[in-house]
Every structure is written in structure tokens, then in C-alpha cells.
Design an enzyme around this catalytic site. Structure first.
Site, PDB file in Angstrom:
ATOM      1  N   CYS A 192       0.755  -1.197  -0.068  1.00  0.00           N
ATOM      2  CA  CYS A 192      -0.107   0.084  -0.085  1.00  0.00           C
ATOM      3  C   CYS A 192       0.773   1.227   0.214  1.00  0.00           C
ATOM      4  CB  CYS A 192      -0.997   0.176   1.038  1.00  0.00           C
ATOM      5  SG  CYS A 192      -1.983  -1.193   1.405  1.00  0.00           S
ATOM      6  N   ARG A 200       3.614  -0.201  -4.991  1.00  0.00           N
ATOM      7  CA  ARG A 200       3.276  -0.776  -3.688  1.00  0.00           C
ATOM      8  C   ARG A 200       1.979  -1.586  -3.598  1.00  0.00           C
ATOM      9  NH1 ARG A 200       6.864   1.217   0.300  1.00  0.00           N
ATOM     10  NH2 ARG A 200       5.332   0.634   1.946  1.00  0.00           N
ATOM     11  N   TRP A 247      -3.003  -2.625  -1.383  1.00  0.00           N
ATOM     12  CA  TRP A 247      -2.539  -3.981  -1.974  1.00  0.00           C
ATOM     13  C   TRP A 247      -3.616  -4.668  -0.845  1.00  0.00           C
ATOM     14  CZ3 TRP A 247      -0.891  -8.376   0.606  1.00  0.00           C
ATOM     15  CH2 TRP A 247      -0.254  -9.288  -0.262  1.00  0.00           C
ATOM     16  N   ASN A 261      -1.424   1.860   5.957  1.00  0.00           N
ATOM     17  CA  ASN A 261      -0.521   0.770   5.494  1.00  0.00           C
ATOM     18  C   ASN A 261      -0.016  -0.260   6.534  1.00  0.00           C
ATOM     19  OD1 ASN A 261       2.964   0.816   4.205  1.00  0.00           O
ATOM     20  ND2 ASN A 261       1.424  -0.813   3.923  1.00  0.00           N
ATOM     21  N   GLY A 262      -0.472  -1.432   6.219  1.00  0.00           N
ATOM     22  CA  GLY A 262       0.034  -2.390   7.550  1.00  0.00           C
ATOM     23  C   GLY A 262      -1.053  -3.252   7.657  1.00  0.00           C
ATOM     24  N   GLU A 276      16.245 -17.739 -10.508  1.00  0.00           N
ATOM     25  CA  GLU A 276      15.830 -16.330 -10.790  1.00  0.00           C
ATOM     26  C   GLU A 276      15.104 -16.280 -12.178  1.00  0.00           C
ATOM     27  OE1 GLU A 276      15.246 -13.967  -8.875  1.00  0.00           O
ATOM     28  OE2 GLU A 276      15.388 -12.146 -10.125  1.00  0.00           O
ATOM     29  N   LYS A 284      11.203 -14.933 -12.623  1.00  0.00           N
ATOM     30  CA  LYS A 284      10.797 -13.655 -13.242  1.00  0.00           C
ATOM     31  C   LYS A 284       9.745 -14.079 -14.315  1.00  0.00           C
ATOM     32  CE  LYS A 284      12.276 -11.258 -11.753  1.00  0.00           C
ATOM     33  NZ  LYS A 284      13.019 -11.283 -10.696  1.00  0.00           N
ATOM     34  N   GLU A 286       6.303 -14.392 -12.585  1.00  0.00           N
ATOM     35  CA  GLU A 286       5.955 -13.072 -11.993  1.00  0.00           C
ATOM     36  C   GLU A 286       5.203 -12.263 -13.005  1.00  0.00           C
ATOM     37  OE1 GLU A 286       8.693 -11.056  -8.537  1.00  0.00           O
ATOM     38  OE2 GLU A 286       9.865 -11.559 -10.424  1.00  0.00           O
ATOM     39  N   HIS A 336      15.477 -36.407 -11.093  1.00  0.00           N
ATOM     40  CA  HIS A 336      14.825 -36.872  -9.801  1.00  0.00           C
ATOM     41  C   HIS A 336      13.190 -36.399  -9.849  1.00  0.00           C
ATOM     42  CE1 HIS A 336      18.332 -38.688  -8.490  1.00  0.00           C
ATOM     43  NE2 HIS A 336      19.001 -37.563  -8.651  1.00  0.00           N
ATOM     44  N   LYS A 349       5.713  -4.601  -4.729  1.00  0.00           N
ATOM     45  CA  LYS A 349       7.087  -4.655  -4.678  1.00  0.00           C
ATOM     46  C   LYS A 349       7.725  -4.540  -3.353  1.00  0.00           C
ATOM     47  CE  LYS A 349      11.177  -2.947  -7.235  1.00  0.00           C
ATOM     48  NZ  LYS A 349      11.433  -4.176  -7.375  1.00  0.00           N
TER      49      LYS A 349
HETATM   50  C1  G6P Z   1       8.243  -8.987  -3.429  1.00  0.00           C
HETATM   51  C2  G6P Z   1       8.841  -8.511  -4.694  1.00  0.00           C
HETATM   52  C3  G6P Z   1      10.233  -9.069  -5.243  1.00  0.00           C
HETATM   53  C4  G6P Z   1      11.290  -9.171  -4.129  1.00  0.00           C
HETATM   54  C5  G6P Z   1      10.783  -9.649  -2.627  1.00  0.00           C
HETATM   55  C6  G6P Z   1      11.566  -9.343  -1.694  1.00  0.00           C
HETATM   56  O1  G6P Z   1       7.999 -10.184  -3.619  1.00  0.00           O
HETATM   57  O2  G6P Z   1       7.841  -8.425  -5.790  1.00  0.00           O
HETATM   58  O3  G6P Z   1      10.806  -8.493  -6.560  1.00  0.00           O
HETATM   59  O4  G6P Z   1      12.415  -9.647  -4.497  1.00  0.00           O
HETATM   60  O5  G6P Z   1       9.679  -8.889  -2.608  1.00  0.00           O
HETATM   61  O6  G6P Z   1      11.822  -7.883  -1.599  1.00  0.00           O
HETATM   62  P1  G6P Z   1      13.046  -6.971  -1.056  1.00  0.00           P
HETATM   63  O7  G6P Z   1      12.418  -5.549  -1.059  1.00  0.00           O
HETATM   64  O8  G6P Z   1      13.121  -7.642   0.583  1.00  0.00           O
HETATM   65  O9  G6P Z   1      14.143  -7.518  -1.714  1.00  0.00           O
END
Ligand code: G6P
Length: 613
Positions: A2, A27, A74, A100-101, A486, A490, A493, A509, A608
Site C-alpha cells: 500500500c 506498492r 494491496w 498501510n499495514g 531467478e 521472473k 511473476e 529426480h 514490490k
Molecule cells: C516482493 C517483490 C520481489 C522481491 C521480494 C523481496 O516479492 O515483488 O521483487 O524480490 O518482495 O523484496 P525485498 O525488497 O526484500 O528485496
């Protein structure tokens, strides 16, 4: 999660709030809303959807007013709809709040308020706060800031809140615990936001609120801060160091693409001033201060979430290989709840782009209580994690706005490589020759990344072929196993294609059962010590008809014979290769997502900065 924003001063609030909300949309973006003070009345506009939907909704309506608050959500409590969108009114509609929270004891508080006749319109925990503050104001007849303070003493959970009341229209009250909050100080005006990005173009004078602090922003007066326990605090005003152009797309279609292409610069920035390949010097203040602790540490525990956790895995390979210190990498969310064994000699490295991830922050507190030394690797300057650690190194990648992390990952790995090299050298594990060779290679990485970025057209073509695949498998070995994870993350996501990353040899396996002509398999097969092994794994994939996309070293012939598509990358030292091999995977996921028509910068359900557990 948020985003919250507030303005009070002589200017029109609406344009400032809307622009701020766009900046904070990373956010959360499932609903948005704004409250404005107009002739002593509070006007509320809110709706499901993105900030652009809110703009469309408010278009043509009266958006005047020089005091206002805004929110982009969010969802945690209650589905994303118009009613649950913030701001929320108190029962009398005399005050509005954005939050927010998560208020953990909201059910108990709600029950009490229900009994006292309060009626709830939304499913949110936030509305509880609005009613609670009003209830206290009515009972105690105290000013707004005191009612907020008393209310917060009853609250368990995390919050960053801003409150606007028509009874006290000349002030905004802000408070925070566990969620970030910055206050910008202008000329007879205040800006309030979840991070500095909505503030930077208006003023560079900012105050970062600490947990359990309440700010009273009244134009014409100094910013006043007191704690929830009623202690007066002198605001510490800092100068923002944020470049405005980094917050704009700068001609790119998406922030994610811009951030992918920024990597030669962002990696350079993360290394700048910290190493000199000519003299062989690495100077990182955070490491120097704790050098002996690091060197004598029986082990290092790395914690993080998402992409930061993947960077941590690369860190494990780097630190164990170069510095010979045992490393464990843990998901912060698991670590904090499993009663981990931590001693005073342990070093915990917490990695976080945002510096606000709730699980990582809680894991830090736990490790701190047990006496460990906490070292932070964060991107956002002044963030909660950066402030909660004993020492640390910023990644200096610049603001990352695309929800899928790209340049933050390579900056984190660059910093980890520097740490591993510094410790390995200090401990005498590395010969001078190897040390210098790796340092020189690290210095060359930004140029190598520029080379790899030239493969974009080829990657776009490959993306066109595979954009409709339903599953993807990513394989890598050694240093490139975390890169396979990773790459898969990506793709998941932003394109919503199911993808799994696996250590190439583990494939037999389980995942091998999934391989058929429909299954694209991305293999990181650049020249390194496990090249021959990965060639065998590729044969296993081909034997089952899998479609092979291989990341290979320029001039490779062996894998080329078997792969359906090859993406060439320059020769690079194995330990530093994740900084190079990840680039084509970022581009692949980006182009597939674009071709599928997905919202790359704001993928569904994600945010994010994950400030809830
Ligand atoms: C969310 C974001 C990711 C990020 C993760 C950890 O899931 O979408 O892109 O890697 O949080 O966030 P941080 O800010 O702790 O790296």
C-alpha cells in the site's frame, strides 16, 4: 504494501497526491482513493482498480483543496473493491484515515466498537482505527494527535497512517510502526509519503519517522514529533539524494526494461569507490568495521525473500568458494518462525531491495535478540532494514520501480562478490593472482552486461516462439543454479506462465517426467567447470523431445549442436557469471510477458514492497 501520500500547504493537493500515488503504485494497485478538504468538508473519491481508474473516476468532479490524503492499496483484509478502498471515514465522517499495514487485534477492537454502537461499512482493519480514534476523541475531548496516540496504544500490528479531520483542518497527523513513512518539509507545507519518491520534486528536506512516532504537520509551524509513549522527539532533517530522472521511464516502454538496460550503470554504481583493481584495494566501511567478526565467524546466515533470497544463494556460493566461511541461506519467513540456532558469533546478512520486507525485518529482530551481528544489503537508503542492522552496504542501484526485480539483483550480487573477495583476501584463502584476476573481472562486468544486452532482438524472436508455452523449466548448475531459480521466478511473476528452476542434475529426480515436445527448457550452459556435466543434462532433455534454449559462451559449438536456440554471452569468470547469465533470462521473461499482453510493471497480485507477513 500500500502506498500512502498526504499534502498540506498552500498548493492544490490533488495533482500532488495523484502524481505521488503513481510513484507509489509499485506498492499495490488493486484500488485507490483520495480525500480532500473542501470548504470545511471532506470529499472522498475512491474506486477499485489502479490510480488511472481513480483519475478517470474523479475526472470532471471537484478536486480542489489544499489539504488531502491519498492511498493505493494491496488488499489484506477484504477484497479489492470500492468500499474497501482507502481512505476510510470515521462513523461521523468527521475524519478520514489511510493506512498501510495490518492491525492484528482488529477483531477484538471491532467487537468493542460494535458494542459501543459503531457501524462498519468495509471489511478492512483500517476502519477500526478510524472509529477508535473518533471514539477516544469523543470520550476524552482531546486534540486529534492525542486521540491518535491513545488509539495507537491499543493497537497491535503494523501501521503507517495519515489522518485528516475536518474539526482540525489545519493539520495532518501521521504515525508509523513497521511500515515506512517519510515527511517532506517545504515552505509552509508538508508532504507525507510511504517513500521519498512523491516528495523529491517538491523538497529535499525530509524526516524519516521511526517506529511508534507520531508527527503533527501544521503549516506555519515546525514539524512536531512525539512517541506513542508521549515523549517529544526533535525531528532529524535529512537531505534527499535521489535523482528525479530515475523515477521516470525515460523513453522505455516499461520501467522493467529501463531497469534491465540500466544494469551496466547500476552495477558500476554498486562497485564505485569500493574497489580499485589497479591497487587491489577493496574498501567497504561496513566490512572494515566488522572485519574481525566476519573473519572469525563460525558461519554466516543469509536471509531474504524472493529475488533477494536468490541473490543470497549466489552469495553462499561466492563466500564459501572465495572466503571459505560456511554460509546458510534462509527464507526470512521460515527462519523467523523455526526457532533457529543463532549464536553471538554468527553474522547474519539480510538482503532486501526495499529494506521494508516484513519477514526480513522480523528475522533481523530475532537474530539481534540472540546476539548475532546483522549486516544489511539494502537498496533503499534510510529504509527500515537499513536502520535495523549493525552495519551494511547500500547497493546504490537507484530506485527500482518495476515490480519484478532486475537491477537490484545484480547490484546485490555485486556487493556480495565484493564482500566474498574482501574476506577471502583478508583470510589468505585467495592467491594474489586469483584475487587480482577476479577484481579485474568484477570491474569489467558492466561492459560485459552491455554486450549481453545486445542480444535483445534475438531474445525477442525466441520469446515470440515460446510465448504461448504453458510451462517452462530452467536448469543451471553451481553458481548458475540460483540464476535458474531467478529466471523461473521472473517468468512466473510477469507472464503468469508456470516455471520451475532446478539444479540441472536434479532434473532426473522429478522434472524430467514433465519433458516432452511442448516443454521449453532454458539451460544455462556457459563454459565453466561443470560444462561437460551440463552437456549430459542437455542430452537428457533432447532425448525426451524438450525444446532447448541455451545460454552459451560466444563461440560454443558443442551445445549449439543440440540446442534449438542459443543466446551467446561473453566469456566470464565462473564465480561472477551470475551477473551475466541472468541478463538474457530477464529479457526473455520481459519479452514473453509483453507479447502475452501482460502488465509488466504491475503484475497481478504482486507488490514490490511486502510489508505484511
Ligand atoms: C516482493 C517483490 C520481489 C522481491 C521480494 C523481496 O516479492 O515483488 O521483487 O524480490 O518482495 O523484496 P525485498 O525488497 O526484500 O528485496
Amino acid at each position: 504494501m500500500c502506498g500512502i501520500v498526504g499534502y498540506i500547504g498552500p498548493k492544490e493537493a490533488y495533482p500532488i497526491l495523484i502524481k505521488g500515488l503513481h510513484r507509489l503504485e509499485y506498492r499495490g494497485y488493486d484500488s485507490a482513493g483520495i480525500a480532500l478538504l473542501q470548504n470545511g468538508e471532506i470529499k472522498l473519491y475512491k474506486c477499485k482498480g489502479k490510480v488511472s481508474d481513480l483519475e478517470a473516476f474523479a475526472s470532471g468532479k471537484n478536486t480542489s483543496g489544499t489539504v488531502g490524503i491519498g492511498h493505493t492499496r494491496w488488499a489484506t483484509h477484504g477484497p479489492p473493491n470500492d468500499i474497501n478502498a482507502h481512505p476510510h471515514y470515521s462513523m461521523s465522517e468527521e475524519l478520514v484515515i489511510i493506512h498501510n499495514g495490518i492491525i492484528e487485534n482488529y477483531a477484538t477492537l471491532k467487537e468493542g466498537l460494535n458494542k459501543r454502537g459503531y457501524v462498519f461499512k468495509s471489511d478492512t482493519d483500517t476502519e477500526v482505527l478510524a472509529h477508535l480514534i473518533e471514539d477516544i476523541q469523543n470520550k476524552e475531548q482531546v486534540p486529534l494527535e492525542e486521540a491518535v496516540r491513545l488509539a495507537l496504544n491499543e493497537v497491535i500490528g503494523a501501521y503507517a497512517i495519515v489522518i485528516l479531520s475536518k474539526k482540525e483542518p489545519q493539520k495532518l497527523i501521521a504515525a508509523k510502526k513497521g511500515s515506512p513513512m517519510v515527511i517532506g518539509i517545504g515552505n509552509d507545507e508538508f508532504y507525507i509519503a510511504s517513500d521519498a519518491t512523491p516528495i523529491v520534486e517538491h523538497t529535499r528536506n525530509v524526516v524519516y519517522l521511526d517506529d511508534e512516532e507520531i508527527a503533527i504537520a501544521e503549516p506555519g509551524k515546525e514539524l512536531k514529533i512525539k512517541t506513542v509513549k508521549n515523549l517529544e522527539i526533535t525531528p532529524y532533517i535529512q537531505q534527499l539524494q535521489l535523482e528525479l530522472e530515475l523515477l521516470e521511464k525515460g523513453g522505455y516502454d516499461h520501467f522493467m526494461l529501463k531497469e534491465i538496460f540500466e544494469q551496466p550503470r547500476s552495477i558500476r554504481d554498486s562497485l564505485r569507490g569500493r574497489m580499485d583493481p589497479n591497487t587491489g584495494r577493496i574498501s567497504m566501511a561496513g566490512i572494515i568495521d566488522f572485519e574481525n567478526k566476519f573473519i572469525q565467524a563460525p558461519r554466516i546466515i543469509i536471509i531474504g525473500c524472493g529475488t533477494s533470497w536468490h541473490a543470497g544463494l549466489v552469495g553462499e556460493y561466492l563466500i564459501e568458494e572465495l572466503a571459505r566461511i560456511p554460509v546458510e541461506v534462509e527464507y526470512a519467513s521460515e527462519f523467523r518462525y523455526r526457532n533457529p540456532i543463532i549464536t553471538e558469533n554468527d553474522i547474519v546478512i539480510a538482503i532486501s531491495q526495499s529494506g521494508e520486507t516484513a519477514d526480513t525485518l522480523a528475522a533481523i529482530q530475532l537474530a539481534k535478540q540472540k546476539g548475532a551481528t546483522i549486516f544489511g544489503i539494502c537498496n533503499v537508503v534510510g529504509s527500515s532494514i537499513a536502520r535495523a542492522t549493525h552495519a551494511g552496504a547500500y547497493t546504490h542501484a537507484g530506485p527500482e520501480i518495476g515490480v519484478a526485480s532486475t537491477k537490484a539483483f545484480t547490484a546485490q550480487v555485486s556487493v556480495l562478490a565484493l564482500i566474498a573477495l574482501a574476506l577471502g583476501h583478508k583470510k589468505g584463502n585467495l592467491t594474489e593472482q586469483t584475487y587480482h584476476k577476479l577484481l579485474t573481472e568484477l570491474d569489467r562486468i558492466p561492459d560485459l552486461v552491455s554486450e549481453v544486452l545486445k542480444t535483445e532482438n534475438k531474445i525477442r524472436e525466441i520469446s515470440q516462439i515460446f510465448k504461448d508455452a504453458r510451462n517452462f523449466l530452467y536448469l543451471g548448475r553451481g553458481f548458475n543454479f540460483p540464476v535458474a531459480l531467478e529466471g523461473a521466478l521472473k517468468l512466473k511473476e510477469i507472464s503468469y506462465i508456470h516455471a520451475e528452476g532446478y539444479p540441472a542434475a536434479e532434473m532426473k529426480h522429478g522434472p524430467i517426467a514433465l519433458i516432452d515436445e511442448e516443454m521449453p527448457v532454458v539451460v544455462i550452459a556457459n563454459r565453466n567447470t561443470s560444462y561437460e556435466k551440463i552437456v549430459s543434462n542437455i542430452q537428457e532433455v533432447k532425448a525426451r523431445g524438450g525444446k532447448l534454449i541455451a545460454i552459451v559462451t560466444c563461440g560454443d559449438t558443442e551445445v549449439r549442436k543440440m540446442a534449438d536456440y542459443c543466446i551467446e554471452i561473453p566469456e566470464v569468470e565462473e564465480a561472477l557469471s551470475p551477473l551475466i547469465t541472468v541478463i538474457p533470462l530477464q529479457l526473455l521473461s520481459y519479452h514473453i510477458a509483453v507479447l502475452r499482453g501482460c502488465n509488466v510493471d504491475q503484475p497481478r497480485n504482486l507488490a514490490k514492497s511486502v510489508t505484511v507477513e
